[in-house]
Design a protein around this motif. Structure first.
Motif, mmCIF file in Angstrom:
data_model
loop_
_atom_site.group_PDB
_atom_site.id
_atom_site.type_symbol
_atom_site.label_atom_id
_atom_site.label_comp_id
_atom_site.label_asym_id
_atom_site.label_seq_id
_atom_site.Cartn_x
_atom_site.Cartn_y
_atom_site.Cartn_z
ATOM 1 N N GLU A 101 0.809 -1.229 0.000
ATOM 2 C CA GLU A 101 0.000 0.000 0.000
ATOM 3 C C GLU A 101 0.844 1.282 0.000
ATOM 4 O O GLU A 101 0.680 2.117 -0.895
ATOM 5 C CB GLU A 101 -0.952 -0.043 1.202
ATOM 6 N N TYR B 17 1.363 4.391 -3.034
ATOM 7 C CA TYR B 17 1.218 5.841 -2.824
ATOM 8 C C TYR B 17 2.522 6.560 -3.131
ATOM 9 O O TYR B 17 2.549 7.592 -3.800
ATOM 10 C CB TYR B 17 0.828 6.154 -1.374
ATOM 11 N N GLY C 150 -2.618 -7.101 -1.551
ATOM 12 C CA GLY C 150 -1.744 -5.933 -1.524
ATOM 13 C C GLY C 150 -1.165 -5.640 -2.891
ATOM 14 O O GLY C 150 -1.170 -4.502 -3.364
ATOM 15 N N ALA D 154 -3.656 -4.443 -5.541
ATOM 16 C CA ALA D 154 -4.012 -3.036 -5.389
ATOM 17 C C ALA D 154 -3.105 -2.142 -6.233
ATOM 18 O O ALA D 154 -3.498 -1.047 -6.639
ATOM 19 C CB ALA D 154 -3.939 -2.623 -3.919
#
Lengths: 264, 261
Positions: free
Chosen positions: A33, A37, B185, B188
């Motif tokens: 994650e 970003y 994960g 994504a």
């Protein structure tokens, strides 16, 4: 009381050290994650002539690498676990003990955090190699960071307890949780640093506990906060811990009364 | 008995079973709505600061998001539940019940489960994709649509094969539940075109976990970025990965001990 904390935390450390691999897999799954970003915002910063919202690619790297530790500090007893707790009678056993079950949760997860921090160090090293961070903290910033991650841990413990305790009244809670987590994701500094949010969203975030659990600890270490802002942040954390604690006490009393009624 | 007919009947029964739980539809809808909102907010935040990301405009990235949601719905409804059940069966030894049936075991383990309501995401993905296409203002040619369908099918086959390989690892190491987290994960990452990632990560997302082929390539087909050689490569790789998955599955099956062993 100190004994209770000490023993519970030590037990947690020993239990979790046995599950090193499971802990590691979990952490590795989690770092996808922030890497996403980080890559997106570094790309944008590079395209915008080196920085966006005051963050250079190096600053983003620092932000999102520290993010991984703060994210781990934010993991507490999940509200989804409350249904299980109530359904399986775990709570009845906890109620028989002479101390508030909140103490147990705080101590157990705090102990676990020491294992997590230990396992996190090599991972952070690897990430720093892959994405070179710009990080020059002062001593004050390091000290504030070390306190702030525990403040974040306590705030989140309180608020997820509150959320979990909704289960005393209804078990159809997943929609509520999703909504809460979505707000948290957007307004805490988890998705993007607070500086990149539009002004109105930043103002809104001021009235909510989220940024003190996520954005503030990270910025304490990587940001350019003044000593005044650092202390203000710690004060806000303390305030939210107390607010959370008060609410937990209130809801807990009402909830337990209700729980007794269901079981009796 | 044809495998297709078998699959049809299994899926029909699975769907009927799921239809009993209507409330789950609303919960799923709520969940999809929240996820979509977060995705859209993320996209607006990005475009609050910039006008394009690595050459992709806002509408084009919306199309990528649409494909990502659509494919995620397919995986969640059809692929993942079957693989989770397979993991459980290997662990418990209940795979016996599959092996004694007179059809190809791989076909059977691939169609036993369906999470009907996850298909809501397929619809949501299509709507997002539709909006993106209108924003792009391109008239879709039949050829592009065909390429999109083909790329999507190849991507689905690759994800299926990847999951089967991953699950077959259970024959050796039993505990693979943690891999789900890992997969989700990494999946994504497909929310953004893989071209923006650093080279080593691109390699990982293309050839190890085929997210690039599952999401980026179909999106490229719709935004007029796809050349025919990439599409051909996708077809070849899908076939190869499928064969590899079958090989790994069969080798793993030989190690399977059964409940009574």
């Amino acid at each position: 009381m100190f004994d209770l904390y000490w023993t519970t935390a030590r037990t947690a450390v020993m239990v979790q050290l046995q599950y090193r691999m499971a802990n590691y897999f979990y952490m590795i799954g989690m770092i996808a994650e922030p890497i996403i970003y980080l890559v997106v915002w570094s790309t944008i910063a590079a395209a915008q002539g080196g920085e966006v919202g005051g963050y250079t690619p190096g600053a983003f790297a620092a932000y999102y690498i520290v993010w991984t530790l703060v994210r781990n500090m934010n993991i507490v007893f999940t509200p989804y676990g409350w249904e299980w707790r109530i359904k399986h009678g775990e709570l009845s056993a906890a109620l028989l003990r002479p101390v508030h079950p909140l103490h147990f949760d705080i101590a157990y997860f705090a102990g676990w955090k020491f294992v997590v921090i230990l396992l996190w160090l090599p991972l952070a090293g690897l990430l720093a190699l892959l994405f070179p961070p710009t990080l020059h903290p002062t001593w004050l910033e390091v000290v504030v960071f070390c306190v702030a991650i525990w403040g974040a841990y306590l705030i989140r413990t309180m608020f997820l307890w509150l959320l979990g305790m909704v289960t005393f009244w209804t078990t159809r809670v997943s929609a509520l949780y999703e909504l809460y987590f979505a707000c948290e994701l957007l307004l805490s500094g988890r998705l993007v640093p607070m500086a990149l949010l539009p002004a109105w969203a930043r103002e809104l975030a001021w009235f909510l506990p989220f940024q003190w659990t996520f954005g503030f600890p990270i910025e304490a270490l990587v940001g350019q906060l003044t000593p005044h802002e650092l202390l203000l942040g710690l004060a806000m954390q303390l305030l939210w811990i107390l607010v959370g604690l008060g609410l937990v006490q209130l809801v807990w009393r009402a909830g337990v009364r209700r729980y007794g009624a269901v079981g009796g | 008995m044809s495998v297709l007919r078998l699959a049809y009947h299994y899926l029909r029964i699975g769907a009927l079973n799921e239809l009993q739980y209507r409330i789950n539809f609303w919960l799923q809808l709520m969940q999809s709505a929240v996820a979509l909102t977060v995705g859209l907010v993320g996209l607006s935040l990005v475009f609050y600061h910039t006008t394009d990301v690595a050459g992709w405009s806002r509408a084009e990235l919306l199309a990528v998001m649409g494909v990502h949601i659509l494919m995620g719905g397919l995986i969640g409804a059809l692929i993942q539940p079957n693989m989770l059940r397979l993991m459980e069966d290997v662990k418990q030894g209940t795979l016996d019940f599959v092996l004694i049936k007179p059809v190809d075991a791989q076909a059977l383990i691939s169609v036993r489960e369906i999470r009907l309501w996850r298909l809501v995401d397929v619809l949501v993905g299509m709507v997002v994709l539709g909006v993106a296409l209108v924003q792009l203002g391109e008239t879709l040619q039949l050829l592009a649509l065909f390429a999109f369908g083909l790329a999507l099918a190849c991507g689905a086959v690759m994800i299926y094969s990847f999951w089967l390989i991953l699950t077959s690892v259970a024959f050796w190491v039993i505990r693979v539940d943690d891999m789900i987290n890992l997969f989700e994960g990494i999946y994504a990452a497909g929310r953004w075109p893989v071209g923006i990632y650093p080279a080593w990560l691109q390699g990982l997302l293309t050839f190890v976990v085929p997210v690039a082929f599952a999401v980026t390539v179909p999106a490229e087909a719709l935004t007029a970025r796809l050349d025919s050689s990439t599409l051909a490569l996708a077809c070849v790789l899908a076939l190869l990965l499928f064969l590899l998955a079958r090989l790994v599955w069969r080798t793993g099956l030989r190690r399977y001990g059964g409940a009574s062993a």
